[in-house]
Each structure stands twice: as C-alpha cells, then as structure tokens.
Design a protein around this motif. Structure first.
Motif, PDB file in Angstrom:
ATOM      1  N   MET A   1       0.865  -1.173   0.000  1.00 26.65           N
ATOM      2  CA  MET A   1       0.000   0.000   0.000  1.00 26.65           C
ATOM      3  C   MET A   1       0.905   1.227   0.000  1.00 26.65           C
ATOM      4  O   MET A   1       1.880   1.282   0.755  1.00 26.65           O
ATOM      5  CB  MET A   1      -0.903   0.005   1.237  1.00 26.65           C
ATOM      6  CG  MET A   1      -1.814   1.212   1.329  1.00 26.65           C
ATOM      7  SD  MET A   1      -2.913   1.157   2.772  1.00 26.65           S
ATOM      8  CE  MET A   1      -4.088  -0.100   2.226  1.00 26.65           C
ATOM      9  N   ASP A   2       0.563   2.202  -0.832  1.00 21.02           N
ATOM     10  CA  ASP A   2       1.389   3.405  -0.878  1.00 21.02           C
ATOM     11  C   ASP A   2       1.182   4.239   0.386  1.00 21.02           C
ATOM     12  O   ASP A   2       0.225   4.038   1.141  1.00 21.02           O
ATOM     13  CB  ASP A   2       1.123   4.215  -2.149  1.00 21.02           C
ATOM     14  CG  ASP A   2      -0.294   4.760  -2.225  1.00 21.02           C
ATOM     15  OD1 ASP A   2      -0.751   5.417  -1.263  1.00 21.02           O
ATOM     16  OD2 ASP A   2      -0.948   4.552  -3.266  1.00 21.02           O
ATOM     17  N   ALA A   3       2.094   5.177   0.596  1.00 25.27           N
ATOM     18  CA  ALA A   3       2.106   5.972   1.825  1.00 25.27           C
ATOM     19  C   ALA A   3       0.820   6.788   1.994  1.00 25.27           C
ATOM     20  O   ALA A   3       0.287   6.884   3.098  1.00 25.27           O
ATOM     21  CB  ALA A   3       3.332   6.878   1.849  1.00 25.27           C
TER      22      ALA A   3
ATOM     23  N   SER B   1      -4.261   7.644   4.933  1.00 24.18           N
ATOM     24  CA  SER B   1      -5.719   7.800   4.935  1.00 24.18           C
ATOM     25  C   SER B   1      -6.380   6.806   5.877  1.00 24.18           C
ATOM     26  O   SER B   1      -7.339   7.145   6.578  1.00 24.18           O
ATOM     27  CB  SER B   1      -6.287   7.638   3.527  1.00 24.18           C
ATOM     28  OG  SER B   1      -5.866   8.700   2.710  1.00 24.18           O
ATOM     29  N   LEU B   2      -5.871   5.566   5.903  1.00 24.42           N
ATOM     30  CA  LEU B   2      -6.408   4.565   6.837  1.00 24.42           C
ATOM     31  C   LEU B   2      -6.141   4.968   8.284  1.00 24.42           C
ATOM     32  O   LEU B   2      -7.006   4.809   9.148  1.00 24.42           O
ATOM     33  CB  LEU B   2      -5.798   3.191   6.569  1.00 24.42           C
ATOM     34  CG  LEU B   2      -6.290   2.413   5.368  1.00 24.42           C
ATOM     35  CD1 LEU B   2      -5.571   1.070   5.290  1.00 24.42           C
ATOM     36  CD2 LEU B   2      -7.783   2.205   5.429  1.00 24.42           C
ATOM     37  N   VAL B   3      -4.955   5.488   8.544  1.00 25.41           N
ATOM     38  CA  VAL B   3      -4.623   5.925   9.910  1.00 25.41           C
ATOM     39  C   VAL B   3      -5.571   7.043  10.333  1.00 25.41           C
ATOM     40  O   VAL B   3      -6.115   7.025  11.447  1.00 25.41           O
ATOM     41  CB  VAL B   3      -3.145   6.379  10.013  1.00 25.41           C
ATOM     42  CG1 VAL B   3      -2.864   7.032  11.364  1.00 25.41           C
ATOM     43  CG2 VAL B   3      -2.219   5.190   9.788  1.00 25.41           C
ATOM     44  N   ILE B   4      -5.809   7.996   9.457  1.00 26.30           N
ATOM     45  CA  ILE B   4      -6.716   9.105   9.771  1.00 26.30           C
ATOM     46  C   ILE B   4      -8.125   8.588  10.024  1.00 26.30           C
ATOM     47  O   ILE B   4      -8.793   9.008  10.973  1.00 26.30           O
ATOM     48  CB  ILE B   4      -6.698  10.159   8.643  1.00 26.30           C
ATOM     49  CG1 ILE B   4      -5.343  10.867   8.614  1.00 26.30           C
ATOM     50  CG2 ILE B   4      -7.831  11.165   8.810  1.00 26.30           C
ATOM     51  CD1 ILE B   4      -5.096  11.700   7.373  1.00 26.30           C
ATOM     52  N   ALA B   5      -8.590   7.659   9.202  1.00 20.80           N
ATOM     53  CA  ALA B   5      -9.928   7.093   9.379  1.00 20.80           C
ATOM     54  C   ALA B   5     -10.043   6.364  10.714  1.00 20.80           C
ATOM     55  O   ALA B   5     -11.058   6.498  11.420  1.00 20.80           O
ATOM     56  CB  ALA B   5     -10.258   6.146   8.227  1.00 20.80           C
ATOM     57  N   GLU B   6      -9.027   5.601  11.082  1.00 20.47           N
ATOM     58  CA  GLU B   6      -9.063   4.888  12.365  1.00 20.47           C
ATOM     59  C   GLU B   6      -8.953   5.856  13.541  1.00 20.47           C
ATOM     60  O   GLU B   6      -9.580   5.656  14.572  1.00 20.47           O
ATOM     61  CB  GLU B   6      -7.966   3.825  12.432  1.00 20.47           C
ATOM     62  CG  GLU B   6      -8.225   2.631  11.554  1.00 20.47           C
ATOM     63  CD  GLU B   6      -9.578   1.983  11.817  1.00 20.47           C
ATOM     64  OE1 GLU B   6      -9.917   1.731  12.990  1.00 20.47           O
ATOM     65  OE2 GLU B   6     -10.301   1.740  10.836  1.00 20.47           O
ATOM     66  N   LEU B   7      -8.188   6.906  13.382  1.00 23.55           N
ATOM     67  CA  LEU B   7      -8.091   7.926  14.418  1.00 23.55           C
ATOM     68  C   LEU B   7      -9.441   8.611  14.616  1.00 23.55           C
ATOM     69  O   LEU B   7      -9.890   8.818  15.749  1.00 23.55           O
ATOM     70  CB  LEU B   7      -7.013   8.945  14.038  1.00 23.55           C
ATOM     71  CG  LEU B   7      -6.597   9.972  15.063  1.00 23.55           C
ATOM     72  CD1 LEU B   7      -6.130   9.317  16.355  1.00 23.55           C
ATOM     73  CD2 LEU B   7      -5.503  10.855  14.502  1.00 23.55           C
TER      74      LEU B   7
ATOM     75  N   GLU C   1       5.504   0.251   6.965  1.00 23.00           N
ATOM     76  CA  GLU C   1       6.034  -1.012   6.464  1.00 23.00           C
ATOM     77  C   GLU C   1       5.881  -2.170   7.456  1.00 23.00           C
ATOM     78  O   GLU C   1       5.516  -3.278   7.039  1.00 23.00           O
ATOM     79  CB  GLU C   1       7.484  -0.833   6.016  1.00 23.00           C
ATOM     80  CG  GLU C   1       7.587   0.024   4.763  1.00 23.00           C
ATOM     81  CD  GLU C   1       9.017   0.287   4.319  1.00 23.00           C
ATOM     82  OE1 GLU C   1       9.956  -0.367   4.836  1.00 23.00           O
ATOM     83  OE2 GLU C   1       9.202   1.147   3.438  1.00 23.00           O
ATOM     84  N   PRO C   2       6.117  -1.968   8.746  1.00 24.61           N
ATOM     85  CA  PRO C   2       5.871  -3.069   9.684  1.00 24.61           C
ATOM     86  C   PRO C   2       4.403  -3.513   9.703  1.00 24.61           C
ATOM     87  O   PRO C   2       4.114  -4.713   9.790  1.00 24.61           O
ATOM     88  CB  PRO C   2       6.301  -2.494  11.038  1.00 24.61           C
ATOM     89  CG  PRO C   2       7.346  -1.486  10.692  1.00 24.61           C
ATOM     90  CD  PRO C   2       6.841  -0.866   9.414  1.00 24.61           C
TER      91      PRO C   2
END
Length: 115
Positions: free
Chosen positions: A3-5, A10-16, A74-75
């Motif tokens: 998945m690109d950066a 965007s996923l991090v923002i949605a989960e936040l 990446e992790p």
C-alpha cells in the motif's frame, strides 16, 4: 501486503477519527505521524509514543515541542494480509500508543488485550 504511503495515511486518519471522543479529547500537544520504518530499519515495531506521559509531566507548558504518536507503515504491511486486518492493527496500535500518553504501561496493556 502493499500500500502506498498516502493510502496508508488515509487509513490511519480514518481509524483515528473512529476512536471515542473521550480518548482523543484529552490529548494535549500531541501530533500523529506516519513513517515508513523505525530509525533502526526493523519491521518489529508497529508504533511509538515519543513524549512524556501525563503521569510523568511535572513541568510542561508553553514552548514544549509536541509529543508524537508514530505509526510505522512497512511493519504494519508486513504483518497484515488484507485491508481489514490492517485497519484492525492500525486501530490497536493507535489505542496502544495513546494509552502510553495517559501513563498506561505495556504490562497493563497486555492485561487489557491491547498489546
């Protein structure tokens, strides 16, 4: 998984955004950052709280750099097989690192199932 950066961020923002308000509202002077990997280049660390927990703040005020919650892309991609699993892992990482802001240590997080 790949998945690109920008998509990962965007996923991090949605989960936040999906976290409960009472968890987020108490965060003072904290920024959320997405980085590819930890400084040592390993894939072992999913996230990091870089700052002083509320329970350790005896002097904190004007002029202090913000604390950081770092989520490593990446992790996360290395341990997840699909986007649903990735969302769950990002959610767990955010809760885990925010808990460190509130002074909850790894031992307690293990007891609560967040580590």
């Amino acid at each position: 998984m790949e998945m690109d950066a920008a998509s990962f961020e965007s996923l991090v923002i949605a989960e936040l955004d999906a976290l409960p308000d009472d968890m987020i509202d108490g965060l003072d002077n904290v920024v959320f950052v997405v980085e590819d990997r930890p400084e040592d280049g390993s894939l072992d660390l999913l996230g990091l709280y870089d700052g002083w927990a509320l329970t350790e703040r005896d002097r904190y005020g004007v002029g202090e750099l913000p604390d950081r919650v770092i989520v490593y892309r990446e992790p996360h991609l290395a341990v997840c097989e699909d986007e649903d699993e990735l969302r769950d892992e990002i959610h767990t990482t955010l809760v885990h690192e925010i808990a460190h802001f509130y002074g909850i240590d790894d031992e307690r997080l293990h007891e609560l199932g967040w580590a």
